[in-house]
Design a protein around this motif. Sequence first.
Motif, PDB file in Angstrom:
ATOM      1  N   THR A 245      33.855  47.120  30.398  1.00  0.00           N
ATOM      2  CA  THR A 245      34.029  47.118  31.847  1.00  0.00           C
ATOM      3  C   THR A 245      35.468  46.715  32.116  1.00  0.00           C
ATOM      4  O   THR A 245      35.983  45.790  31.498  1.00  0.00           O
ATOM      5  N   ARG A 246      36.096  47.425  33.024  1.00  0.00           N
ATOM      6  CA  ARG A 246      37.476  47.105  33.392  1.00  0.00           C
ATOM      7  C   ARG A 246      37.551  46.845  34.879  1.00  0.00           C
ATOM      8  O   ARG A 246      36.634  47.185  35.620  1.00  0.00           O
TER       9      ARG A 246
ATOM     10  N   GLU B  33      46.309  35.912  39.762  1.00  0.00           N
ATOM     11  CA  GLU B  33      45.506  34.993  38.948  1.00  0.00           C
ATOM     12  C   GLU B  33      44.053  35.001  39.417  1.00  0.00           C
ATOM     13  O   GLU B  33      43.135  34.978  38.594  1.00  0.00           O
ATOM     14  N   TRP B  34      43.835  35.024  40.732  1.00  0.00           N
ATOM     15  CA  TRP B  34      42.470  35.108  41.252  1.00  0.00           C
ATOM     16  C   TRP B  34      41.798  36.379  40.748  1.00  0.00           C
ATOM     17  O   TRP B  34      40.644  36.349  40.301  1.00  0.00           O
ATOM     18  N   ALA B  35      42.500  37.510  40.833  1.00  0.00           N
ATOM     19  CA  ALA B  35      41.927  38.798  40.420  1.00  0.00           C
ATOM     20  C   ALA B  35      41.597  38.806  38.928  1.00  0.00           C
ATOM     21  O   ALA B  35      40.545  39.321  38.525  1.00  0.00           O
ATOM     22  N   VAL B  36      42.456  38.242  38.111  1.00  0.00           N
ATOM     23  CA  VAL B  36      42.195  38.175  36.668  1.00  0.00           C
ATOM     24  C   VAL B  36      41.003  37.265  36.398  1.00  0.00           C
ATOM     25  O   VAL B  36      40.109  37.611  35.616  1.00  0.00           O
ATOM     26  N   ASP B  37      40.959  36.115  37.051  1.00  0.00           N
ATOM     27  CA  ASP B  37      39.816  35.207  36.869  1.00  0.00           C
ATOM     28  C   ASP B  37      38.512  35.853  37.320  1.00  0.00           C
ATOM     29  O   ASP B  37      37.477  35.732  36.645  1.00  0.00           O
ATOM     30  N   GLU B  38      38.530  36.539  38.456  1.00  0.00           N
ATOM     31  CA  GLU B  38      37.329  37.213  38.947  1.00  0.00           C
ATOM     32  C   GLU B  38      36.924  38.337  37.991  1.00  0.00           C
ATOM     33  O   GLU B  38      35.736  38.560  37.754  1.00  0.00           O
ATOM     34  N   SER B  39      37.890  39.027  37.423  1.00  0.00           N
ATOM     35  CA  SER B  39      37.601  40.083  36.444  1.00  0.00           C
ATOM     36  C   SER B  39      36.886  39.494  35.233  1.00  0.00           C
ATOM     37  O   SER B  39      35.904  40.071  34.744  1.00  0.00           O
ATOM     38  N   ARG B  40      37.363  38.375  34.748  1.00  0.00           N
ATOM     39  CA  ARG B  40      36.680  37.695  33.630  1.00  0.00           C
ATOM     40  C   ARG B  40      35.255  37.322  34.031  1.00  0.00           C
ATOM     41  O   ARG B  40      34.315  37.524  33.282  1.00  0.00           O
ATOM     42  N   ARG B  41      35.118  36.754  35.221  1.00  0.00           N
ATOM     43  CA  ARG B  41      33.792  36.335  35.704  1.00  0.00           C
ATOM     44  C   ARG B  41      32.843  37.528  35.786  1.00  0.00           C
ATOM     45  O   ARG B  41      31.647  37.397  35.538  1.00  0.00           O
ATOM     46  N   GLN B  42      33.380  38.709  36.104  1.00  0.00           N
ATOM     47  CA  GLN B  42      32.576  39.921  36.218  1.00  0.00           C
ATOM     48  C   GLN B  42      32.338  40.589  34.856  1.00  0.00           C
ATOM     49  O   GLN B  42      31.717  41.647  34.791  1.00  0.00           O
TER      50      GLN B  42
ATOM     51  N   CYS C 108      34.697  41.721  32.674  1.00  0.00           N
ATOM     52  CA  CYS C 108      35.666  42.769  32.331  1.00  0.00           C
ATOM     53  C   CYS C 108      36.419  42.410  31.052  1.00  0.00           C
ATOM     54  O   CYS C 108      36.697  41.242  30.785  1.00  0.00           O
ATOM     55  N   GLN C 109      36.752  43.448  30.292  1.00  0.00           N
ATOM     56  CA  GLN C 109      37.549  43.272  29.092  1.00  0.00           C
ATOM     57  C   GLN C 109      39.006  43.694  29.303  1.00  0.00           C
ATOM     58  O   GLN C 109      39.848  43.463  28.439  1.00  0.00           O
ATOM     59  N   LEU C 110      39.293  44.298  30.440  1.00  0.00           N
ATOM     60  CA  LEU C 110      40.625  44.828  30.700  1.00  0.00           C
ATOM     61  C   LEU C 110      40.879  44.813  32.199  1.00  0.00           C
ATOM     62  O   LEU C 110      39.979  45.136  32.982  1.00  0.00           O
ATOM     63  N   VAL C 111      42.084  44.428  32.583  1.00  0.00           N
ATOM     64  CA  VAL C 111      42.519  44.493  33.978  1.00  0.00           C
ATOM     65  C   VAL C 111      43.682  45.475  34.021  1.00  0.00           C
ATOM     66  O   VAL C 111      44.609  45.380  33.224  1.00  0.00           O
ATOM     67  N   GLN C 112      43.610  46.417  34.941  1.00  0.00           N
ATOM     68  CA  GLN C 112      44.709  47.371  35.052  1.00  0.00           C
ATOM     69  C   GLN C 112      45.111  47.534  36.504  1.00  0.00           C
ATOM     70  O   GLN C 112      44.362  47.189  37.416  1.00  0.00           O
ATOM     71  N   LEU C 113      46.315  48.038  36.694  1.00  0.00           N
ATOM     72  CA  LEU C 113      46.816  48.325  38.024  1.00  0.00           C
ATOM     73  C   LEU C 113      47.876  49.394  37.906  1.00  0.00           C
ATOM     74  O   LEU C 113      48.392  49.649  36.828  1.00  0.00           O
ATOM     75  N   THR C 114      48.148  50.025  39.029  1.00  0.00           N
ATOM     76  CA  THR C 114      49.277  50.945  39.096  1.00  0.00           C
ATOM     77  C   THR C 114      50.218  50.433  40.167  1.00  0.00           C
ATOM     78  O   THR C 114      49.828  49.698  41.076  1.00  0.00           O
TER      79      THR C 114
ATOM     80  N   PHE D 259      57.534  41.646  38.541  1.00  0.00           N
ATOM     81  CA  PHE D 259      56.539  40.627  38.880  1.00  0.00           C
ATOM     82  C   PHE D 259      55.315  40.753  37.973  1.00  0.00           C
ATOM     83  O   PHE D 259      54.861  39.769  37.378  1.00  0.00           O
ATOM     84  N   TYR D 260      54.761  41.965  37.843  1.00  0.00           N
ATOM     85  CA  TYR D 260      53.573  42.159  37.013  1.00  0.00           C
ATOM     86  C   TYR D 260      53.873  41.885  35.540  1.00  0.00           C
ATOM     87  O   TYR D 260      53.036  41.288  34.843  1.00  0.00           O
ATOM     88  N   GLU D 261      55.023  42.284  35.072  1.00  0.00           N
ATOM     89  CA  GLU D 261      55.389  42.001  33.677  1.00  0.00           C
ATOM     90  C   GLU D 261      55.501  40.501  33.440  1.00  0.00           C
ATOM     91  O   GLU D 261      55.070  39.994  32.404  1.00  0.00           O
ATOM     92  N   ARG D 262      56.046  39.780  34.408  1.00  0.00           N
ATOM     93  CA  ARG D 262      56.158  38.323  34.288  1.00  0.00           C
ATOM     94  C   ARG D 262      54.776  37.673  34.159  1.00  0.00           C
ATOM     95  O   ARG D 262      54.604  36.647  33.506  1.00  0.00           O
ATOM     96  N   LEU D 263      53.759  38.314  34.760  1.00  0.00           N
ATOM     97  CA  LEU D 263      52.398  37.782  34.703  1.00  0.00           C
ATOM     98  C   LEU D 263      51.621  38.266  33.477  1.00  0.00           C
ATOM     99  O   LEU D 263      50.437  37.975  33.353  1.00  0.00           O
ATOM    100  N   GLY D 264      52.284  39.015  32.583  1.00  0.00           N
ATOM    101  CA  GLY D 264      51.649  39.413  31.334  1.00  0.00           C
ATOM    102  C   GLY D 264      51.172  40.851  31.268  1.00  0.00           C
ATOM    103  O   GLY D 264      50.662  41.286  30.240  1.00  0.00           O
TER     104      GLY D 264
END
Length: 150
Positions: A81-82, A105-114, A116-122, A133-138
């Motif tokens: 699930t992503r 950080e909220w979105a990544v934490d919520e993704s883990r809670r749901q 998910c094994q992967l978080v993506q964005l465009t 900004f996104y690269e700085r966050l990993g």
Amino acid sequence: MGDLEIRPAVVDDLPAIVAMLADDPLGAARETPGNLTPYVTAFERLDVDPNQHLVVAVRDGRVVGTLQLTIVPGLSRTGATRSIIEGVRVHADERGSGLGTRFIEWAVDESRRQGCQLVQLTSDATRTDAHRFYERLGFTASHLGFKLQL
């Protein structure tokens, strides 16, 4: 600065959300803050879908940010699930305050809670500040995206 609350969006938040979506060169050309009807229809679809999480950041009673998190079950990656982060906007008055980082950080934490094994964005190719900004966050720029207007 008052405390920040991240909560599910409600229909009354739409004027503030749409104003933020329209508050940049790309959004100004594609959003219609003077006509909320299509946004209300879209909100109603999002609101009943358990895989859609439209949230707002509220400080001192004022909506100062928004993002949409979509949970996508799939077969690839051994049935992973992503999540997809979309429509991230921070009010101009809040840029540089750390709100964007807290939001992601909220979105990544919520993704883990749901589960998910992967978080993506465009991010639009012209948004170079957002890319940094996104690269700085990993996040890594690992794919090339394509669109087909219908």
